[in-house]
Design a protein around this motif. Structure first.
Motif, PDB file in Angstrom:
ATOM      1  N   HIS B 144     -10.771   0.258  15.176  1.00 38.23           N
ATOM      2  CA  HIS B 144     -12.087   0.889  15.235  1.00 38.23           C
ATOM      3  C   HIS B 144     -12.231   1.806  16.446  1.00 38.23           C
ATOM      4  N   LEU B 146     -10.091   4.339  16.671  1.00 37.96           N
ATOM      5  CA  LEU B 146      -9.364   5.529  16.262  1.00 37.96           C
ATOM      6  C   LEU B 146     -10.328   6.542  15.662  1.00 37.96           C
ATOM      7  N   ASN B 175     -10.604  13.551   4.880  1.00 34.88           N
ATOM      8  CA  ASN B 175     -10.576  13.406   6.332  1.00 34.88           C
ATOM      9  C   ASN B 175      -9.179  13.472   6.943  1.00 34.88           C
TER      10      ASN B 175
END
Ligand SMILES: Nc1ncnc2c1ncn2[C@@H]1O[C@H](COP(=O)(O)OP(=O)(O)OP(=O)(O)O)[C@@H](O)[C@H]1O
Ligand SMILES: Nc1ncnc2c1ncn2[C@@H]1O[C@H](COP(=O)(O)OP(=O)(O)OP(=O)(O)O)[C@@H](O)[C@H]1O
Ligand SMILES: [Mg+2]
Ligand SMILES: [Mg+2]
Lengths: 251, 267, 349, 267
Positions: B144, B146, B175
Motif C-alpha cells: 500500500h 506503492l 493504470n
C-alpha cells in the motif's frame, strides 16, 4: 499492513528478552500478575520488590523508563477512581482530612496492583512483536479460531485505518474541514458508512485470499518449540515473584 | 454457438448464469460462454455491463443465482472450489482488493505457499514473477506504499507466481504505463505453464478490457457483454470492424486507430 | 469499564476466568454454525474468522470513542449489542472477547488477571442480554426494518446497565475496597444508563445504515428476496428503478450526530474553548488525524483513545506512579498510626 | 522555460518541489512546472514517476518537503488551503479514495454544499454533473456498490459539480469504457466555468494519463515526469513524435497508432 501497528508499541531493539519465545513470556507475565494480585495489600516491601523485578526485566529488555511510563497512560481513569476511594469508602476515618482508612487501603491496593499489572503488560508488548504475540497465544492453546479472529482483526484494523484515511483525504480535497458542531453530521455519517465500507473491503480482501487458494490457515514458517533453557529463563520472573509473594504472606 | 469438436478441451463453461447482488441489484441475466483451452479471449463491454461480476463467478467468489459454471470440467461448487481456485488465477480490477500481505514479496508468495510450495522453489518462483513485472526492486516494500500502477503490476505478479492453467484478468492494463502494457502483452503471449503431465502448455486467458487496440493485439476472439447478457461473440477484428455493434455498446474505437489497418502479431 | 489488576481479589478473578472460558468454549461451537450461511458467501468457504475479525476490528475502532461520563469514569462503546445483532450471539461473544484479549495483551487496557471478569461482563453478559432482548422484541414487533433498528436500540440500551449490574455482583463477591455496595450499584447503573443511551443510539444508527445497504449482513434480519430475471438481450432501458435508502441513512446519521454530539460535549463542557479541537480529536477523525499518511488505529491507541490530546507523553504515567506512591504512603501512615494506637491501648489496659 | 508574458495569468506554479513519504521513500526530487490559465496540459510518465505525488501537492493534501507550490497566485499553505481547495478540483486515481458518502447524489453534492450552495441550485448542479457523466440513473445507489468504471464516472462528477477553476485529473480515463472516454474528452473540451466576474471561462486542466493518444487528443502541451523530475516539456505532438525520448521513459506508443498521422481536434 501488519507491520504498522507494531511501530509504536514494539521497541525493535534486540535483547535477550526480545529473543525469548513469546509463549514463555506470556506465561511468565500471567503468572507474575496472578502472584501480585494474590499478595496481601499490607505487604509494602513485597510491592517494592515486584517493582524492582520489573525494573530488572526492563533493563534486560533495554526498554527505556519513559517508554513504559508513556504506555501507562492507560491507567489514568483508574487512578482517578482510586483517588476518590478514600473519600467514599466506609469505616473508621483518619485524623488528617477525615479520609476513610479502608478507602485508603482499597486505593493503595488497586493502584499498586493495577500499576504493576499495567507495567508488566507494557513490558510484554514492548518486547514482543504483534504477530509473535499471537503465535505465542496459539502455542499456549488458545483456541485456533480465536487466534484467527485476532489476526484478522489486526489485519482489518489496517483496512479500517486505510478507509478512514481515504475518506479524510477525500473530504479535505473537496473543501471540508471539521469546524465545530455544524459538521458533526458529516462526521457521524462517515462513521455509519465506515462499517459497510470496511466490511465490504474486508469481504473483497477475503475473496482475494480465497481466489489464491487460502483455506483457513495462514501459511507461516515453521518454528521450533521453546527449549527448556528458554522456559527456565522466562520462569525466573514468576519464581522470584513467588518468593516475594510467600514472603508477603509470612510477614 | 455449436458444440465444440470433442477433441477440444473446454477450460471455461458458463451457462444460463444470472446473479443479483445482495442489495437487490441484478447484474447478470443469463450468460452463456465457452472458452477452449489455450485460447485467448477478450471480454468487452460498457461500464456496469457485468464483466467483473461474471469474472468473479469463474473463481467461485460469487455463487450463481441461477445457471452453472464449470472450469476445466469441474463444476464450481463446494468440494471442487479448492481445485478450481488452484487452476484459475484471477487478477482483480482493483489492486487494493488483491494485495493484503505486509510486503510485496509475501504477497506474491501467498498463492504458491498456499499450494504447498516452500523454501528455495518458492523463493525462485516469487523472484521470477517479480522480475517479469519489473518490481524486483520493490520486493520488500509494503504494497500500500506503492503507486497505483506499481500495485497493479504486483497484482499481476501474484497471479503469475501461482502458475495457473487459466488466467482471468480484469482490466490488467489500466493504470499501467505504455511500456508495462506491452510487456504484459508479451508475457501473456509467451507464457507457458506446466500441465498435469509436466508438459509446458499455453494457459487459457480471459481478459476484460476497455482498451480495444490491446484486445486486438492480444486476443483473436472477443466476446461483448452488455446489460448482463452476451450480445456478440466472434473474431476480434470482425467485431471491432462492425461499427454499428461497437457504437451500440459504447465501444467506439479510439482516436487515430483503424482496426483494419493492422494485423495482430502472431503468438 | 476495563477492570485492572487488583480490583477484584484473586479467587474471584480465577473463578470468573473459568466461567468466561466455558462461555467462550460454547461460543466457539456455536459460531461455526452462525457464520456459515448467507447469499454473498462463496459456497463452502470458511468465512467465520475473517468476518468475525472484521467486526472485531470495527468494535475496536468504535471503542476508542471514549467519553468521560462522570468523575473518573469514562464511557465507551462496549459493542456487545452491535456484535450480537450483526453477527449473532456466539460470534458476537467471540468478537468482543478477542477485542478484550488484544487490549489486555497489547495495550495493557484491562488487567491480565481481570481478563475473566472483563470477558464475563463486557463480552458474555452484554451480548447475551442484548441478543435476548433483541430476539424477544423481534417476536412481538411487526416485521420490518424499523423493528430491527428499534430492537437494536433497545437491546443496546439494556445491555450496558446489565453489564454494570453483573460487575457489581462480581464486586460484591470479590471487591478489594470496602465501598458500600448500594453505592457502587447506584453509581455503576446510573452512569451506565447514560452510557447505554449513547451505545443504543450508535448501535441503532450503524445497524440502520447496514440494513439500508446490505440487509444480508444483519444476522437477525430477514432478507427481501426478489426472483432473478432471465433474458437474452440487453434491457431496453438499463435504469432500473432505484430504491431510496436516503431517508433512513439520513435519519441514522442525524441520530448518530446527536449522540456523538452529546458525548463529545460532555468532554467539551470542561473546556468550552476546545470545542473544535475536541470535535476533531474525539470525533470520527480521531484515528486518522495523527497519521496523515500512514497508520493504524492500533498505533494511536494510547494517545487518542485514552487520554485525548490533553495529557501528553510521560506526564500521565508520572501522575499515575506519583498517585500510587502518595496513596500508598497514606495507607502506610494510617497503619502505623492505628498500630500505635492499638499498642497504646494495650499498654493502658 | 522563459518567463511568461505578464498579461498571461498563471494557474499552477510549482518550483523546486521535493517530497519524501513518511516511510523515507523520496518520490519528487525538485520539480518545476508552470501552467497557464485556461490551458490543458498532459502529465505523462512511467509508473512510480511521482505523478500522483505531484498532483496531491497541488491541492495541499501533501505538504512540500522542499520548494513551493502556488495556485492562482496563492501559496498552498495554511491560511490559503481552503481557498486553494475551492479552486482546484482533484479527481483521484482511485475512485474509492474519492467517494465516501452513503449515496452517489450526496457524494456529488458534497463539494458544492461545502462551498455554501443550498436548495434548488445545489440540486440542479448535482443533476447536471450526473447527467454529464451519464450516471443520473444511479443517483440514489451507494457508490461502493457500483462497478469500477461507474465509480470513476461519479468521481469525475463530484469534481465537475464544484465548478473548479482548475481541474486536476489523475488518470481519469482508466477503467472507462471507450464511449465514456470520448464523452469525458468532449466535456473537458467544452467545459466553461464562471470566474470571479461571472464570465464563463475555460478551466485550466492538468491531466495525468498513460493513454498517449488521449493526451494528444486533448492536450496541446505535455510534460513528462520521470524518476521524480521533469524530463521534457513541450507540444504533445512533438513529444510523442520523439521516439527516443518516449522509449527512454517507458512511453511507447500503442499498437497501430501513429501520432503524425492525426491532428488533434480543435477546441
Ligand atoms: N457490490 C455490489 N452491490 C450491488 N451492485 C453492484 C455491486 N457491484 C456491482 N454492482 C452493479 O452490478 C452491475 C455490474 O457491475 P460490474 O462490476 O460487474 O460491471 P463491469 O462490467 O465490471 O463494469 P466496469 O467496466 O465499470 O468495471 C452494475 O450495474 C453495478 O452497479
Ligand atoms: N504512501 C506512500 N508511501 C511511500 N511511498 C510511496 C507512497 N505512495 C507512493 N510512493 C512511492 O513514491 C513514488 C511515486 O509514486 P506516485 O504514486 O506518485 O507514482 P505515479 O507517478 O503516480 O505512478 P502511477 O502511474 O503508477 O500511478 C513511487 O516509487 C512509489 O512507490
Ligand atoms: Mg468491472
Ligand atoms: Mg499515480
Amino acid at each position: 499492513m501488519g507491520a504498522a501497528p507494531a511501530d509504536t508499541l514494539y521497541l525493535p531493539v534486540g535483547s535477550p528478552v526480545h529473543r525469548l519465545p513469546p509463549q514463555c513470556k506470556i506465561a511468565a507475565v500471567c503468572c507474575f500478575v496472578v502472584l501480585v494480585v494474590a499478595t496481601p495489600r499490607e505487604a509494602f516491601p513485597a510491592f517494592a520488590a515486584y517493582a524492582l523485578l520489573l525494573a530488572c526485566v526492563a533493563a534486560a529488555g533495554r526498554v527505556r523508563p519513559g517508554h513504559v511510563l508513556k504506555r501507562m497512560l492507560i491507567e489514568v481513569p483508574f487512578v482517578a477512581f482510586a483517588v476518590l476511594l478514600p473519600f467514599v469508602a466506609e469505616g473508621p476515618r483518619t485524623d488528617m482530612l477525615g479520609l476513610s482508612v479502608e478507602g485508603l487501603w482499597g486505593a493503595w491496593n488497586i493502584l499498586a496492583k493495577g500499576t504493576l499489572g499495567v507495567a508488566a503488560s507494557v513490558l510484554l508488548a514492548s518486547t514482543t512483536q504483534l504477530r509473535s504475540l499471537l503465535r505465542g497465544l496459539e502455542r499456549l492453546r488458545l483456541p485456533p479460531l480465536l487466534v484467527q479472529i485476532a489476526s484478522f482483526m489486526l489485519r482489518y484494523a489496517d483496512v479500517l485505518a486505510g478507509e478512514l484515511h481515504r475518506m479524510r483525504l477525500a473530504r479535505l480535497s473537496r473543501g471540508f474541514d471539521a469546524r465545530g458542531p455544524r459538521h458533526w453530521g458529516v462526521l457521524a455519517k462517515t462513521a455509519g458508512a465506515l462499517f459497510i465500507r470496511c466490511y465490504e473491503r474486508g469481504e473483497r480482501v477475503h475473496l482475494a485470499m480465497l481466489s489464491r487458494g487460502w483455506t483457513g490457515t495462514m501459511p507461516r514458517s515453521e518454528e521450533e518449540a521453546a527449549t527448556r533453557a528458554e522456559w527456565a529463563t522466562a520462569a525466573c520472573l514468576p519464581l522470584l515473584a513467588l518468593l516475594v509473594c510467600l514472603g508477603g504472606w509470612t510477614l | 454457438m455449436t458444440d465444440p469438436p470433442p477433441d477440444r478441451e473446454i477450460s471455461l463453461e458458463v451457462s444460463g448464469l444470472a446473479y443479483a447482488y445482495p442489495d437487490g441489484h441484478q447484474a447478470l441475466f443469463g450468460v452463456d460462454l465457452t472458452v477452449e483451452r489455450g485460447s485467448r479471449v477478450a471480454l468487452l463491454g460498457p461500464n456496469g455491463a457485468g464483466k467483473t461480476t461474471l469474472v468473479h463467478h469463474l473463481n467461485g467468489l460469487l455463487a450463481p443465482g441461477a445457471g452453472t459454471v464449470s472450469v476445466a470440467g469441474l463444476p464450481v461448487t463446494g468440494e471442487h472450489l479448492k481445485e478450481v481456485r488452484r487452476r484459475v488465477g484471477l487478477v482483480f480490477q482493483d489492486p487494493d482488493d488483491q494485495l493484503f500481505m505486509p510486503t510485496v514479496r509475501e504477497d506474491v508468495a501467498f498463492g504458491p505457499s498456499c499450494a504447498g510450495l516452500r523454501g528455495e522453489e518458492l523463493a525462485s518462483r516469487v523472484a521470477k514473477a517479480l522480475r517479469q513485472v519489473g518490481m524486483e526492486a520493490h520486493a520488500d516494500r509494503a504494497p500500500h506504499h506503492l503507486s497505483f500502477g506499481q500495485r497493479r503490476r504486483v497484482a499481476v505478479a501474484t497471479v503469475l507466481a501461482s502458475h495457473p492453467e487459466i488466467l482471468v484478468l480484469d482490466e490488467p492494463s489500466s493504470n499501467l504505463d505504455p511500456a508495462a502494457r506491452s510487456e504484459l502483452a508479451a508475457i501473456l503471449r509467451t507464457l507457458r505453464v506446466p500441465d498435469a503431465d509436466g508438459r509446458a502448455r499455453r494457459p487459457t486467458v480471459l481478459m476484460v478490457t476497455h482498451d480495444l487496440p490491446y484486445a486486438l493485439e492480444l486476443c483473436p476472439r472477443s466476446v461483448v457483454l452488455s446489460g448482463g447478457v452476451i450480445v456478440a461473440d466472434g473474431g476480434t477484428q470482425d467485431l471491432l470492424g462492425d461499427a454499428e455493434l461497437m457504437r451500440a455498446h459504447r465501444l467506439e474505437l479510439p482516436f487515430g486507430f483503424d482496426p483494419r489497418s493492422v494485423t495482430a502479431p502472431a503468438g | 469499564m476495563h477492570v485492572p489488576d487488583g480490583f477484584i481479589d484473586a479467587p474471584v478473578s480465577l473463578a470468573a476466568g473459568a466461567v468466561a472460558a466455558a462461555a467462550v468454549a460454547v461460543s466457539l461451537r456455536g459460531a461455526r454454525r452462525e457464520l456459515g450461511h448467507g447469499r454473498q458467501q462463496a459456497p463452502g468457504a470458511d468465512r467465520t474468522a475473517p468476518l468475525a475479525g472484521l467486526v472485531a476490528a470495527f468494535l475496536f475502532a468504535v471503542q476508542m470513542l471514549n467519553f468521560p461520563v462522570a468523575a473518573g469514569t469514562s464511557g465507551h462503546l462496549l459493542g456487545g449489542a452491535l456484535a450480537a445483532v450483526l453477527v449473532g450471539p456466539y460470534t458476537g461473544v467471540l468478537c468482543v472477547t478477542v477485542v478484550l484479549l488484544l487490549q489486555a495483551f497489547l495495550f495493557a487496557d484491562g488487567g491480565l488477571t481481570a481478563l475473566g471478569v472483563n470477558i464475563l461482563t463486557m463480552a458474555v453478559v452484554t451480548v447475551v442480554v442484548a441478543y435476548a432482548v433483541f430476539h424477544l422484541l423481534q417476536r412481538v414487533l411487526p416485521r420490518g426494518r424499523a423493528s430491527v433498528t428499534g430492537g437494536a436500540f433497545a437491546a443496546a440500551l439494556v445491555s450496558v446497565p446489565a453489564a454494570a449490574v453483573a460487575f457489581t455482583g462480581i464486586y460484591a463477591l470479590g471487591g478489594t475496597a470496602d465501598v458500600p455496595l448500594g453505592r457502587v450499584f447506584a453509581a455503576m447503573t446510573g452512569v451506565h444508563v447514560l452510557i447505554g443511551l449513547g451505545e443504543a443510539a450508535i448501535t441503532a444508527a450503524t445497524v440502520g445504515a447496514v440494513l439500508a445497504v446490505r440487509p444480508d449482513l444483519v444476522h437477525a434480519a430477514q432478507r427481501l428476496d426478489s426472483p432473478l430475471e432471465l433474458r437474452t438481450s440487453p434491457a431496453p432501458d438499463e435504469a432500473a428503478a432505484p430504491r431510496k435508502p436516503v431517508r433512513r441513512l439520513w435519519a441514522a446519521g442525524l441520530l448518530l450526530a446527536l449522540v456523538l454530539g452529546g458525548g463529545v460535549s460532555f468532554y467539551a463542557s470542561a473546556e468550552p474553548d476546545g470545542l473544535e479541537k475536541v470535535a476533531a480529536d474525539n470525533g470520527i477523525d480521531a484515528q486518522e488525524k495523527a497519521h496523515a499518511t500512514e497508520g493504524s488505529p492500533l498505533a494511536d491507541y494510547a494517545v487518542t483513545g485514552i487520554a485525548g490530546a490533553r495529557l501528553s507523553g510521560g506526564l500521565a504515567g508520572v501522575v499515575g506512579v506519583g498517585a500510587t506512591l502518595a496513596v500508598g504512603t497514606g495507607a502506610f501512615l494510617a497503619v502505623r498510626r492505628s498500630r500505635a494506637a492499638g499498642r497504646a491501648a494495650d499498654e493502658r489496659s
